[in-house]
Motif scaffolding. Structure first.
Motif, PDB file in Angstrom:
ATOM      1  N   SER A 333       0.840  -1.199   0.000  1.00  0.00           N
ATOM      2  CA  SER A 333       0.000   0.000   0.000  1.00  0.00           C
ATOM      3  C   SER A 333       0.877   1.252   0.000  1.00  0.00           C
ATOM      4  O   SER A 333       1.869   1.324   0.741  1.00  0.00           O
ATOM      5  CB  SER A 333      -0.886   0.004   1.240  1.00  0.00           C
ATOM      6  OG  SER A 333      -1.569   1.237   1.300  1.00  0.00           O
ATOM      7  N   PRO A 334       0.514   2.261  -0.806  1.00  0.00           N
ATOM      8  CA  PRO A 334       1.280   3.511  -0.788  1.00  0.00           C
ATOM      9  C   PRO A 334       1.381   4.093   0.633  1.00  0.00           C
ATOM     10  O   PRO A 334       2.366   4.749   0.974  1.00  0.00           O
ATOM     11  CB  PRO A 334       0.473   4.441  -1.691  1.00  0.00           C
ATOM     12  CG  PRO A 334      -0.274   3.541  -2.615  1.00  0.00           C
ATOM     13  CD  PRO A 334      -0.559   2.291  -1.824  1.00  0.00           C
ATOM     14  N   ALA A 335       0.362   3.813   1.473  1.00  0.00           N
ATOM     15  CA  ALA A 335       0.374   4.357   2.834  1.00  0.00           C
ATOM     16  C   ALA A 335       1.638   3.941   3.595  1.00  0.00           C
ATOM     17  O   ALA A 335       2.160   4.712   4.409  1.00  0.00           O
ATOM     18  CB  ALA A 335      -0.871   3.893   3.596  1.00  0.00           C
ATOM     19  N   LEU A 336       2.133   2.744   3.322  1.00  0.00           N
ATOM     20  CA  LEU A 336       3.317   2.261   4.055  1.00  0.00           C
ATOM     21  C   LEU A 336       4.507   3.186   3.800  1.00  0.00           C
ATOM     22  O   LEU A 336       5.202   3.599   4.735  1.00  0.00           O
ATOM     23  CB  LEU A 336       3.669   0.830   3.628  1.00  0.00           C
ATOM     24  CG  LEU A 336       2.641  -0.248   3.995  1.00  0.00           C
ATOM     25  CD1 LEU A 336       2.966  -1.556   3.288  1.00  0.00           C
ATOM     26  CD2 LEU A 336       2.608  -0.448   5.505  1.00  0.00           C
ATOM     27  N   GLY A 356      -8.512  -1.644   7.547  1.00  0.00           N
ATOM     28  CA  GLY A 356      -7.120  -2.083   7.419  1.00  0.00           C
ATOM     29  C   GLY A 356      -6.243  -1.930   8.655  1.00  0.00           C
ATOM     30  O   GLY A 356      -5.057  -2.253   8.604  1.00  0.00           O
ATOM     31  N   MET A 357      -6.794  -1.447   9.777  1.00  0.00           N
ATOM     32  CA  MET A 357      -5.896  -1.090  10.882  1.00  0.00           C
ATOM     33  C   MET A 357      -5.224  -2.290  11.525  1.00  0.00           C
ATOM     34  O   MET A 357      -4.085  -2.204  11.965  1.00  0.00           O
ATOM     35  CB  MET A 357      -6.642  -0.240  11.899  1.00  0.00           C
ATOM     36  CG  MET A 357      -6.957   1.131  11.313  1.00  0.00           C
ATOM     37  SD  MET A 357      -7.440   2.362  12.487  1.00  0.00           S
ATOM     38  CE  MET A 357      -9.008   1.769  12.996  1.00  0.00           C
ATOM     39  N   GLU A 358      -5.943  -3.407  11.534  1.00  0.00           N
ATOM     40  CA  GLU A 358      -5.350  -4.600  12.158  1.00  0.00           C
ATOM     41  C   GLU A 358      -4.105  -5.037  11.385  1.00  0.00           C
ATOM     42  O   GLU A 358      -3.034  -5.238  11.969  1.00  0.00           O
ATOM     43  CB  GLU A 358      -6.377  -5.730  12.153  1.00  0.00           C
ATOM     44  CG  GLU A 358      -6.248  -6.656  13.321  1.00  0.00           C
ATOM     45  CD  GLU A 358      -7.383  -7.677  13.297  1.00  0.00           C
ATOM     46  OE1 GLU A 358      -7.081  -8.853  13.081  1.00  0.00           O
ATOM     47  OE2 GLU A 358      -8.554  -7.260  13.453  1.00  0.00           O
ATOM     48  N   SER A 359      -4.233  -5.151  10.054  1.00  0.00           N
ATOM     49  CA  SER A 359      -3.044  -5.553   9.288  1.00  0.00           C
ATOM     50  C   SER A 359      -2.005  -4.441   9.262  1.00  0.00           C
ATOM     51  O   SER A 359      -0.803  -4.711   9.268  1.00  0.00           O
ATOM     52  CB  SER A 359      -3.388  -6.008   7.867  1.00  0.00           C
ATOM     53  OG  SER A 359      -4.640  -5.601   7.469  1.00  0.00           O
ATOM     54  N   GLU A 362       0.527  -4.433  12.076  1.00  0.00           N
ATOM     55  CA  GLU A 362       1.631  -5.404  11.989  1.00  0.00           C
ATOM     56  C   GLU A 362       2.775  -4.890  11.114  1.00  0.00           C
ATOM     57  O   GLU A 362       3.892  -5.372  11.193  1.00  0.00           O
ATOM     58  CB  GLU A 362       1.113  -6.717  11.392  1.00  0.00           C
ATOM     59  CG  GLU A 362       0.226  -7.469  12.355  1.00  0.00           C
ATOM     60  CD  GLU A 362      -0.483  -8.635  11.683  1.00  0.00           C
ATOM     61  OE1 GLU A 362      -0.029  -9.091  10.618  1.00  0.00           O
ATOM     62  OE2 GLU A 362      -1.506  -9.067  12.238  1.00  0.00           O
ATOM     63  N   LEU A 363       2.466  -3.905  10.262  1.00  0.00           N
ATOM     64  CA  LEU A 363       3.466  -3.462   9.280  1.00  0.00           C
ATOM     65  C   LEU A 363       4.049  -2.085   9.593  1.00  0.00           C
ATOM     66  O   LEU A 363       5.039  -1.675   8.992  1.00  0.00           O
ATOM     67  CB  LEU A 363       2.827  -3.409   7.880  1.00  0.00           C
ATOM     68  CG  LEU A 363       2.262  -4.725   7.355  1.00  0.00           C
ATOM     69  CD1 LEU A 363       1.412  -4.489   6.111  1.00  0.00           C
ATOM     70  CD2 LEU A 363       3.390  -5.692   7.027  1.00  0.00           C
ATOM     71  N   MET A 364       3.385  -1.342  10.501  1.00  0.00           N
ATOM     72  CA  MET A 364       3.820   0.031  10.753  1.00  0.00           C
ATOM     73  C   MET A 364       4.233   0.183  12.207  1.00  0.00           C
ATOM     74  O   MET A 364       3.624  -0.415  13.086  1.00  0.00           O
ATOM     75  CB  MET A 364       2.658   0.997  10.492  1.00  0.00           C
ATOM     76  CG  MET A 364       2.212   1.018   9.065  1.00  0.00           C
ATOM     77  SD  MET A 364       0.736   2.030   8.918  1.00  0.00           S
ATOM     78  CE  MET A 364       0.936   2.618   7.263  1.00  0.00           C
ATOM     79  N   GLU A 365       5.224   1.042  12.420  1.00  0.00           N
ATOM     80  CA  GLU A 365       5.643   1.297  13.801  1.00  0.00           C
ATOM     81  C   GLU A 365       5.323   2.727  14.187  1.00  0.00           C
ATOM     82  O   GLU A 365       5.326   3.619  13.330  1.00  0.00           O
ATOM     83  CB  GLU A 365       7.152   1.069  13.926  1.00  0.00           C
ATOM     84  CG  GLU A 365       7.477  -0.406  14.055  1.00  0.00           C
ATOM     85  CD  GLU A 365       8.962  -0.674  14.065  1.00  0.00           C
ATOM     86  OE1 GLU A 365       9.738   0.270  14.323  1.00  0.00           O
ATOM     87  OE2 GLU A 365       9.317  -1.834  13.781  1.00  0.00           O
ATOM     88  N   ASN A 366       5.093   2.921  15.470  1.00  0.00           N
ATOM     89  CA  ASN A 366       4.875   4.261  16.036  1.00  0.00           C
ATOM     90  C   ASN A 366       3.725   5.036  15.395  1.00  0.00           C
ATOM     91  O   ASN A 366       3.782   6.267  15.269  1.00  0.00           O
ATOM     92  CB  ASN A 366       6.157   5.114  15.929  1.00  0.00           C
ATOM     93  CG  ASN A 366       7.302   4.444  16.630  1.00  0.00           C
ATOM     94  OD1 ASN A 366       7.114   3.870  17.710  1.00  0.00           O
ATOM     95  ND2 ASN A 366       8.473   4.463  16.010  1.00  0.00           N
ATOM     96  N   VAL A 367       2.713   4.317  14.937  1.00  0.00           N
ATOM     97  CA  VAL A 367       1.523   4.998  14.409  1.00  0.00           C
ATOM     98  C   VAL A 367       0.420   4.869  15.461  1.00  0.00           C
ATOM     99  O   VAL A 367       0.233   3.799  16.040  1.00  0.00           O
ATOM    100  CB  VAL A 367       1.063   4.352  13.079  1.00  0.00           C
ATOM    101  CG1 VAL A 367      -0.268   4.941  12.622  1.00  0.00           C
ATOM    102  CG2 VAL A 367       2.122   4.545  12.006  1.00  0.00           C
ATOM    103  N   HIS A 368      -0.270   5.971  15.727  1.00  0.00           N
ATOM    104  CA  HIS A 368      -1.389   5.922  16.675  1.00  0.00           C
ATOM    105  C   HIS A 368      -2.654   5.703  15.853  1.00  0.00           C
ATOM    106  O   HIS A 368      -2.947   6.502  14.965  1.00  0.00           O
ATOM    107  CB  HIS A 368      -1.498   7.232  17.457  1.00  0.00           C
ATOM    108  CG  HIS A 368      -0.223   7.603  18.115  1.00  0.00           C
ATOM    109  ND1 HIS A 368       0.030   7.310  19.437  1.00  0.00           N
ATOM    110  CD2 HIS A 368       0.881   8.212  17.625  1.00  0.00           C
ATOM    111  CE1 HIS A 368       1.251   7.731  19.732  1.00  0.00           C
ATOM    112  NE2 HIS A 368       1.787   8.274  18.654  1.00  0.00           N
ATOM    113  N   PHE A 369      -3.377   4.639  16.139  1.00  0.00           N
ATOM    114  CA  PHE A 369      -4.596   4.364  15.373  1.00  0.00           C
ATOM    115  C   PHE A 369      -5.800   4.921  16.120  1.00  0.00           C
ATOM    116  O   PHE A 369      -5.914   4.760  17.335  1.00  0.00           O
ATOM    117  CB  PHE A 369      -4.758   2.860  15.150  1.00  0.00           C
ATOM    118  CG  PHE A 369      -3.647   2.283  14.296  1.00  0.00           C
ATOM    119  CD1 PHE A 369      -3.652   2.482  12.924  1.00  0.00           C
ATOM    120  CD2 PHE A 369      -2.597   1.583  14.867  1.00  0.00           C
ATOM    121  CE1 PHE A 369      -2.628   1.986  12.130  1.00  0.00           C
ATOM    122  CE2 PHE A 369      -1.569   1.075  14.091  1.00  0.00           C
ATOM    123  CZ  PHE A 369      -1.576   1.276  12.716  1.00  0.00           C
TER     124      PHE A 369
END
Ligand code: UGA
Length: 439
Positions: A333-336, A356-359, A362-369
């Motif tokens: 995903s471009p978001a990554l 998509g927040m669950e997946s 697992e792929l992003m660090e230090n992001v507040h959901f």
């Protein structure tokens, strides 16, 4: 007709459920016991609109079942679809065919009577030959044909794509196999969806050529978007102006942050490798791949520029993380790349995505959901729309402005009109539609 589908991932599950809905008896097989147990209990492991209802009704009608027992499922079947994964092999970008070949061996050992083995997984040219060789070697007595039948499903619209395809491509030169495949797709044929019969290798290449062309089309309009910004033109009007030419067509001309997902990035790379291996390079696609990679990351620069060149310690709200709406898929995903680049510039990223927040976690660090679009905007210096979910298409601008620390929107999917946002006091930045269109 009894159909077994090996691999109950995205393609296998959608195809299996749709074949059952056509009236065939379908057995979906997977090695993952937990996945099969869930499916047997009526739980769908992926997010695809309409799939749950389709699985439920066809299971209830006794036409669709799930098992880990490949042997039994194949022995019964007239047609066996191979729909296992073909991920990019680490390091070289080639499609990893180990799952396809392992499945072929198991199928060979289990076959009972004439069986048509169909590769539905996206496989490089020549894979059908190897599948045929493996089956003949494993079971010299077997009566079978190997056919290529690529899928053209889009995530989020897969059921509709399956039931109303532009075409069905079937690669085989054997009349008997062709008849069986015509029977499998008879309900669509009656709907006048064209069945295109080709040789097996041609069919395998059609799949890659189709995805590569679409990826190239998107990349083309993305470059025209950059040029539009530079010369004071509007990319949406350019897209309309060229798209009305039937030879070009209006679809896949939406400029944005670059293509992602499980198909275009992987398939374009695999085609480049196949072409290089055959000393027939596809330079347009090589360039497409590299432009798209750079584009994803460079989108962060738009955000930095919108904040006067400095995002250090600033909170940025990101709306949408999946590679496109109506999926929970985060692959490529471009978001990554965008989120990573914003963080590298020192920003604190707060994000919301409907599925998509669950997946993503697992792929992003230090992001507040966050829990919704407005809560992630609370105190943010800007809001960035990365994926065009419907939920973001009619945001309450008053509420959004109240939440944000500064009324700045970067709309990487061009879902809003500048006049509308400016009327509500926002600074609006988008793709290929400059502030000052030069009249
Ligand atoms: C794609 C093809 O569209 C399907 O036909 C094919 O079967 C599938 O790959 C596959 O090989 O399995 P999919 O990856 O689900 O389907 O998604 P698309 O709707 O094609 O979108 C791919 C990417 O292109 C997304 O990131 C989307 O945002 C982007 N895109 C698409 C644009 O940036 N602009 C456009 O105009 C269209």
């Amino acid at each position: 007709m009894i159909i077994s589908v090996i691999g109950s991932g995205y393609v296998g599950l959608v195809s299996g459920a749709c074949f059952a809905d056509f009236g065939h008896e379908v057995i979906c097989v997977d090695k993952a016991t937990d996945k099969i147990a869930k499916l047997q209990a009526g739980e769908i492991p992926i997010y695809e609109p309409g799939l749950d209802a389709l699985v439920e009704s066809n299971c209830a009608a006794g036409r669709l079942s799930f098992t880990t027992d490949l042997q039994e499922a194949v022995a019964k079947a007239d047609v066996v679809f191979i729909a296992v994964g073909t991920p990019s092999r680490r390091g070289d970008g080639h499609a990893d065919l180990s799952y396809v070949y392992a499945a072929s061996k198991e199928i060979a050992a289990a076959m009972n009577g004439y069986t048509v083995v169909v590769t539905k997984s996206t496989v490089p040219v020549g894979t059908g030959d190897e599948v045929e060789r493996i089956i003949a070697e494993t079971n010299p007595e077997a009566a079978f044909d190997v056919v290529s039948n690529p899928e053209f499903l889009r995530e989020g619209a897969a059921i509709d794509d399956f039931k109303r395809p532009d075409r069905i491509v079937v690669g085989t030169d054997v009349a008997r196999a062709r008849d069986v495949m015509s029977e499998v797709y008879r309900p669509l044929y009656l709907n006048q969806s064209p069945l295109v019969f080709t040789s097996r290798r041609t069919s395998e290449l059609i799949k890659y050529a189709a995805n590569a062309f679409l990826a190239m089309k998107i990349t083309f309009i993305n470059e025209i978007a950059d040029l539009s910004e530079a010369v004071g033109a509007n990319v949406q009007d350019v897209a309309r102006g060229i798209g009305l030419d039937n030879r070009i067509g209006s679809k896949f001309l939406h400029a944005g942050p670059g293509y992602g997902g499980s198909c275009f990035p992987k398939d374009t790379l695999a085609l480049v490798k196949t072409a290089q291996d055959n000393s027939s390079p596809v330079r347009l696609i090589e360039t497409t791949c590299s432009i798209n990679d750079q584009r994803k990351r460079s989108m962060a620069k738009k955000v930095v520029a919108a904040l006067s060149g400095d995002v250090r310690a600033k909170k940025i709200a990101v709306l949408g993380l999946t590679f496109k709406p109506n999926t929970d898929d985060m692959r490529d995903s471009p978001a990554l790349s965008i989120v990573q680049a914003l963080q590298d510039h020192g920003a604190q990223v707060h994000a919301y995505d409907p599925e998509g927040m669950e997946s993503a976690a697992e792929l992003m660090e230090n992001v507040h959901f966050g829990a919704d679009a407005y809560s992630v905007c609370e105190g943010a210096s800007a809001v960035v729309i990365v994926t065009e979910w419907n939920a973001f298409r009619a945001l309450d601008f008053g509420r959004l402005k109240e939440s944000l620390a500064a009324p700045i929107m970067v709309d990487l999917r061009n879902i809003y009109r500048r006049e509308e946002l400016e009327k509500h006091g926002f600074q609006y930045h988008c793709v290929g539609r400059p502030d000052q269109e030069i009249r």
